[in-house]
Design a protein around this motif. Structure first.
Motif, short mmCIF file in Angstrom:
data_model
loop_
_atom_site.label_atom_id
_atom_site.label_comp_id
_atom_site.label_asym_id
_atom_site.label_seq_id
_atom_site.Cartn_x
_atom_site.Cartn_y
_atom_site.Cartn_z
N GLU A 1 -4.90 6.87 1.93
CA GLU A 1 -4.11 5.81 3.00
C GLU A 1 -4.06 6.75 4.33
O GLU A 1 -3.38 6.52 5.24
N TYR B 1 -6.29 7.98 7.60
CA TYR B 1 -7.14 7.62 8.75
C TYR B 1 -7.23 8.70 9.78
O TYR B 1 -5.93 9.02 10.27
N ASP C 1 -2.98 1.04 3.01
CA ASP C 1 -3.69 1.77 4.04
C ASP C 1 -4.00 0.85 5.09
O ASP C 1 -4.62 0.99 6.18
N SER D 1 3.10 3.77 8.68
CA SER D 1 2.08 4.79 9.04
C SER D 1 2.91 5.65 9.99
O SER D 1 3.69 5.33 10.83
#
Length: 281
Positions: A48, A50, A75, A126
């Protein structure tokens, strides 16, 4: 926006993106090198985390663009941020006039867009820590959540970002109508669910969460050696100074980033672990 992502077909791929690579830019005092390493954690879900790590030239300026996006409940949100956040910061040209305002507006716009597209992006969220290096001389660092930015000056680790934790932002969460749980053996969580007090997305908790970034301007001088961006999978098991000491010992930033993620695994970090190391001198 793929031009802002630094992938390599020769690199191992984790979670749809390159897990390790290096690159470089230039400053008045020579090359600036970077490397990154991403390692999937032991949790039973896809990777998950990046990242963005790249140098671009635009309007006669060199920009180093670096970011770690640490997703939760999927994600899709961090992947969306990877593709679109920096393009929104740069789109209107305000970065050159008022970097702080440009970054804050882009963070706000991204959160609103993610929430309005929750049917496609899901109800997850996120954290983010971003760094924009302008002409090798100035860093603009912003973050929401508990991914962290640390610089090294003269061998000393200096934390640039702010960890947004429910325990330290309880008053704000309660003012918004939420609560912070403190169950034995667990970390404080917003409404018993989320272990950060600021994040992108998280539609079900958004009335109790902020997506406002902390933004810092940092001059890059002759004493500034290293920048480290990493997700909390690293910082849960390693202090700022320990991370800086590893990065200083290994002069190649890619080797340093890979050693940092490997050491976090050796210390039994269970979370996804992502790390970018930038060496200025």
């Amino acid at each position: 926006m793929e031009k802002f992502c630094c992938f390599s077909s020769a690199s191992e791929v984790v979670g749809g993106q390159a897990s390790s690579r290096s690159g470089k830019g230039k400053s008045d005092e020579g090359e600036i090198k970077y490397g990154f390493s991403l390692v999937k954690g032991k949790a039973n879900h896809p990777m998950e985390d990046y990242h963005v790590a790249n140098f671009i030239n635009i309007k006669g300026h060199q920009l180093g663009l670096f970011a770690i996006f640490d997703g939760h409940m999927g994600d899709k949100v961090p992947a969306y941020l990877q593709k679109h956040l920096f393009s929104n910061i740069l789109k209107e040209g305000e970065l050159w006039v008022d970097p702080r305002r440009s970054i804050a507006k882009a963070y706000e716009k991204m959160d609103q867009t993610i929430l309005s597209h929750s049917s496609d992006l899901g109800r997850g969220g996120s954290t983010a820590v971003t760094a924009i290096l302008m002409n090798g001389r100035k860093l603009w660092v912003a973050n929401v959540g508990d991914s962290r930015a640390v610089v090294c000056r003269g061998g000393k680790a200096i934390q640039i970002s702010t960890d947004h934790e429910p325990g330290t932002e309880r008053a704000s969460i309660e003012y918004r109508g939420g609560f912070v749980s403190n169950l034995p053996g667990d970390v404080p969580r917003v409404n018993g669910q989320l272990a950060v007090s600021r994040a992108f997305g998280d539609k079900s908790l958004k009335t109790h969460l902020s997506s406002e970034p902390d933004i810092r301007e940092v001059a890059v001088d002759s004493n500034t050696d290293i920048l480290i961006l990493a997700s909390d999978g690293l910082w849960k098991v390693m202090s700022n100074q320990e991370a800086v000491d590893v990065a200083r010992r290994l002069r190649e930033p890619q080797k340093a980033a890979k050693e940092l993620t490997a050491e976090a695994l050796r210390r039994e970090s269970k979370d996804d672990i992502s790390c970018i190391v930038v060496r200025f001198r």
